[in-house]
Design an enzyme around this catalytic site. Structure first.
Site, PDB file in Angstrom:
ATOM      1  CG  HIS A 375      -0.567  -0.336   2.452  1.00  0.00           C
ATOM      2  ND1 HIS A 375      -0.721  -1.588   2.992  1.00  0.00           N
ATOM      3  CD2 HIS A 375       0.070   0.393   3.356  1.00  0.00           C
ATOM      4  CE1 HIS A 375      -0.199  -1.593   4.190  1.00  0.00           C
ATOM      5  NE2 HIS A 375       0.301  -0.403   4.441  1.00  0.00           N
ATOM      6  CB  CYS A 689     -11.334  -5.962 -10.155  1.00  0.00           C
ATOM      7  SG  CYS A 689     -11.605  -6.967  -8.697  1.00  0.00           S
TER       8      CYS A 689
HETATM    9  C1  PEP Z   1      -7.374  -9.097  -6.086  1.00  0.00           C
HETATM   10  O1  PEP Z   1      -7.119  -9.851  -5.141  1.00  0.00           O
HETATM   11  O2  PEP Z   1      -7.204  -9.411  -7.279  1.00  0.00           O
HETATM   12  C2  PEP Z   1      -7.890  -7.749  -5.830  1.00  0.00           C
HETATM   13  C3  PEP Z   1      -8.334  -6.990  -6.804  1.00  0.00           C
HETATM   14  O3  PEP Z   1      -7.876  -7.326  -4.552  1.00  0.00           O
HETATM   15  P1  PEP Z   1      -6.577  -6.713  -3.829  1.00  0.00           P
HETATM   16  O4  PEP Z   1      -5.497  -6.581  -4.878  1.00  0.00           O
HETATM   17  O5  PEP Z   1      -6.997  -5.413  -3.260  1.00  0.00           O
HETATM   18  O6  PEP Z   1      -6.276  -7.757  -2.802  1.00  0.00           O
END
Ligand code: PEP
Ligand code: MG
Length: 763
Positions: A375, A689
């Site tokens: 992050h 996503c």
């Molecule tokens: C994923 O796990 O692909 C996702 C989009 O969530 P994050 O990257 O926030 O864990």
């Protein structure tokens, strides 16, 4: 005469020979000398040498030799990967060459006098994963060493590894003064390859965070004003600047509506701080000395706290003192802070540090030795601060204001870049600006080459990214990672604070759909203020929805904030849960939403009445129950980042197993096809996503298995639109079909190569 293989093996050291090597040596140099002499004689070689890895500089240093010029001991140094010796260490395997000077890696050291030795054989010395050094034998005669010699030298190196490792340790201990070397090393440092974490360029003077801190640097008091009036003026200026920075930050990052500088204000409000400084000045101290001394007392006080969060706050006191001292300077330079316009080199950063650096107009960030979390990188990306992560701790010794160029698109760092490198930088920057013109070419809707519609949405981490998402015509927000307002603060944001953030999100996206994912913390996304117990396996621990279901107060507050903000949302509101692993978890989470709706209705507070309730697909455990889940949830988003991590049992952030993180693994491809089939059959919306959604080779697969919705970081929208526009549905389907049938990574590689080839010929 050269012994044959059988003789070699019988010539390996026995235990008494090994211990004699040590006990008969008066010191470590003699011991190493004995080692090389005996190795050369065991292999009937003209030369035997040993190079040890200097851990402070990462160089291989010639420590003993039989046959080469003895004065070159300690003077011949090579980096890992440099010369035949360096290559041996880099590859961690033997290197045998019968005509070494023709080898492209051969590096000639004049002082060694090694010209006559044509045959070269080297093996790495290691103990487990610990790299110790390289053992080398050489001979005048070409093609002298054979496989049996390789085996013998390997066996000898294995036998010697333990005692050589100890010898190396002792050498390290007796050389504390040589630790001065890293001080001089940065002078030679010209280029470093790191990992690109947030794209962009910066050409600016570099400084370590310590350099920016006069508390540490112990600058002479002479450069500061010393009176109590000067101190009062500096304090007032500091307070004004903090207010100004806070306001700028809130503009840029509405998530930070709470005070980023809360600890600073808290200290400033503590009368002990201000009064003690003034008292010291009254007693005759110089203002700068008084500020330093009181700041140090406070730091010591905080350092005693049992609470790690308070301990961490001692950095804020340092920061505050730094700002006051900065304003006490006689010669006022440019900018609000010493960081303004600089590249900052740091060994550890919290997300709140990135915010502060952004507010101080940092030009770029180099994070050394990784105390990193993703992050921090996401924050840098969202704030458009170029960031590179690298493993070169010597960078922390770089003299203040060293001109530095960061090409954070590629992860390249140039120290004191040459004129030519600077020119290239200017040229690449020009191309970058031109690419920004793509904004204009972006179409409102996306179609395959034969007209199939694909919806492109944006993944949003920080509200500041919404502008780019809008400029690039995102059709909505497919994933709003709601954890960021939680991460950038030092206390849990209240329902009201959250509501304000979500309200801005909905307002800015006007009539377009927005999908808010509930808090996905845990794992590497730690909220220190929650003081949760440490877990042995955080990725498998109390993460995401599991945390929310256990801490219903936090969950309820967030749901209420989303629903209340959604009261006036023009577009469709979707609420999505991360890390759902069972129908039961999904039902419990959905019930929490319904409970919140009921409660808000009773309280007569305006809210959204009927959000779509969906789930991310990130856990392999939902595969066998996908049909039932497809009937339950209103929509689905596949989070391939986590899905790959959990399906293949490979930590997505661990470089050591990065090779196992294979989006194109047959099990991943088949699982995704299966999910798409089930969800499409149930007639429910499905998106992807994760990062795969913008991969130009993965994307056609996703289209081929039936995905018609993709959510990506806004920056990738143009590329995704272009890629989709180049393929027909049939092409994508055939490609996906071939990939799903393939059962090995190799077969898949060959299908991908064919795809690339046919695509290039089409393009
Ligand atoms: C994923 O796990 O692909 C996702 C989009 O969530 P994050 O990257 O926030 O864990
Ligand atoms: Mg995830």
């Amino acid at each position: 005469m050269k012994p044959n293989k059988r003789e070699h093996l019988s010539l390996l050291y026995d235990i008494s020979e090994l211990s004699a090597l040590v006990s008969d040596s008066k010191d470590i140099d003699t011991f190493l000398q004995k080692v090389v002499r005996s190795v050369a004689s065991h292999l009937n070689a003209d030369v035997g040498s040993i190079y040890l890895l200097d851990d402070s500089t990462d160089e291989l240093v010639l420590k003993a030799t039989q046959g080469l010029n003895p004065t070159s001991v300690d003077r011949i140094r090579m980096n890992i990967g440099e010369g035949l010796v360096g290559v041996t260490m880099a590859r961690m395997e033997p290197l045998c060459d019968g005509a070494a000077c023709n080898n492209p890696h051969f590096k000639f050291f004049e002082e060694a006098h090694e010209e006559p030795y044509t045959s070269f054989l080297s093996v790495p010395i290691h103990r487990g994963l610990e790299k110790i050094g390289v053992l080398v034998v050489q001979h005048r005669q070409p093609d002298y060493f054979d496989d049996a010699d390789v085996m013998a030298l390997k066996a000898i190196a294995a036998q010697l590894a333990g005692i050589v490792a100890n010898a190396k340790l002792m050498i390290g201990l007796r050389q504390p003064v040589k630790a001065a070397r890293p001080q001089t090393l940065p002078g030679d440092l010209r280029f470093i390859k790191g990992k690109a974490s947030a794209a962009g360029f910066a050409l600016a003077p570099a400084m370590t965070l310590k350099d920016s801190d006069p508390l540490m640097a112990d600058l002479s008091d002479e450069i500061f004003h010393g009176s109590s009036n000067a101190y009062k003026r500096a304090l007032r200026a500091t307070i004004d600047q903090l207010k100004q920075l806070q306001e700028q930050l809130v503009q840029r990052l509405p998530e930070s509506a709470a005070l980023i500088f809360d600890a600073h204000y808290m200290i400033l409000k503590d009368p002990r701080f201000d009064r003690q400084i003034l008292e010291l000045i009254r007693q005759g101290s110089h203002a700068a000395t008084a500020v330093r001394s009181v700041a140090r007392q406070f730091i010591a006080l905080f350092a005693q706290s049992a609470n790690p969060y308070i301990r961490e706050k001692s950095e804020d006191i340092e920061d505050l003192a730094r700002r006051i001292l900065f304003n006490l300077r006689k010669e006022k330079g440019e900018g609000l802070s010493p960081i303004d316009g600089h590249i900052v080199i740091a060994s550890q950063l919290y997300p709140s540090d990135v915010l502060k650096l952004a507010s101080e107009k940092v030009a770029g960030i180099i994070l050394v030795n990784g105390g990193t979390t993703s992050h921090v990188a996401i924050m840098a990306r969202s704030l458009q601060i170029p960031m590179i992560i690298c493993q070169h701790s010597e960078l922390l010794q770089l003299p203040a204001n060293t001109p530095t160029l960061m090409d954070a698109d590629l992860g390249n760092i140039y120290i004191r870049p040459s004129e030519q490198v600077r020119r290239q930088f200017v040229e690449r920057n020009r191309v970058r600006v031109e690419t920004a013109d793509e904004v204009v070419r972006m179409q409102a809707q996306t179609f395959t080459a034969d007209g199939t519609r694909v919806q492109l949405l944006a993944n949003i981490n920080l509200l500041s990214e919404l502008t780019l998402a809008q400029d690039l015509k995102a059709e909505g927000v497919g994933l709003y990672r709601s954890e960021f307002p939680f991460i950038v603060r030092s206390v849990l944001p209240s329902e009201e604070e959250q509501r304000l953030v979500y309200e801005r999100l909905f307002q800015q996206m006007a009539n377009r759909p927005v999908c808010v994912r509930t808090l996905d913390i845990g794992g590497e996304k730690v909220l220190p203020y929650l003081k949760l117990p440490q877990e042995a396996n955080p990725e498998l621990g109390l993460r995401s929805i599991r945390f929310l279901l256990k801490h219903r107060d936090v969950f309820d507050q967030q749901l209420r904030a989303i629903l209340r903000a959604g009261a006036h949302a023009g577009g469709q509101l979707s609420i999505m849960f991360p890390m759902i692993s069972s129908l039961d978890d999904f039902a419990a989470a959905r019930q929490a939403v319904n409970d919140a709706i009921g409660e808000l209705a009773r309280e007569k507070l305006a809210h959204h009445h009927q959000p779509a309730i969906g789930t991310m697909i990130e856990m392999p455990s939902v595969l066998p129950i996908i049909d039932e889940l497809a009937n339950e949830a209103d929509f689905f988003a596949i989070g391939t980042n986590d899905f790959i991590q959990y399906m293949l049992a490979v930590d997505r952030g661990n470089e050591n197993v990065a090779g196992y993180y294979q989006p194109f693994h047959p099990s991943i491809l088949r699982s995704l096809a299966r999910i798409a089939e089930s969800v499409n059959r149930a007639g429910k919306p499905l998106s992807v996503c994760g990062e795969t959604a913008h991969d130009p080779e993965f994307l056609p697969f996703l289209i081929g298995i039936g995905l018609r919705r993709l959510s990506v970081d806004p920056l990738f929208l143009p590329r995704v639109q272009r890629t989709i526009g180049m393929i027909t549905l049939d092409q994508a389907r055939n490609y996906a079909q071939a990939l799903v049938v393939a059962s090995t990574l190799r077969q898949i590689d060959s299908i991908r190569s064919q795809w690339r080839a046919s695509f290039q010929s089409h393009a």
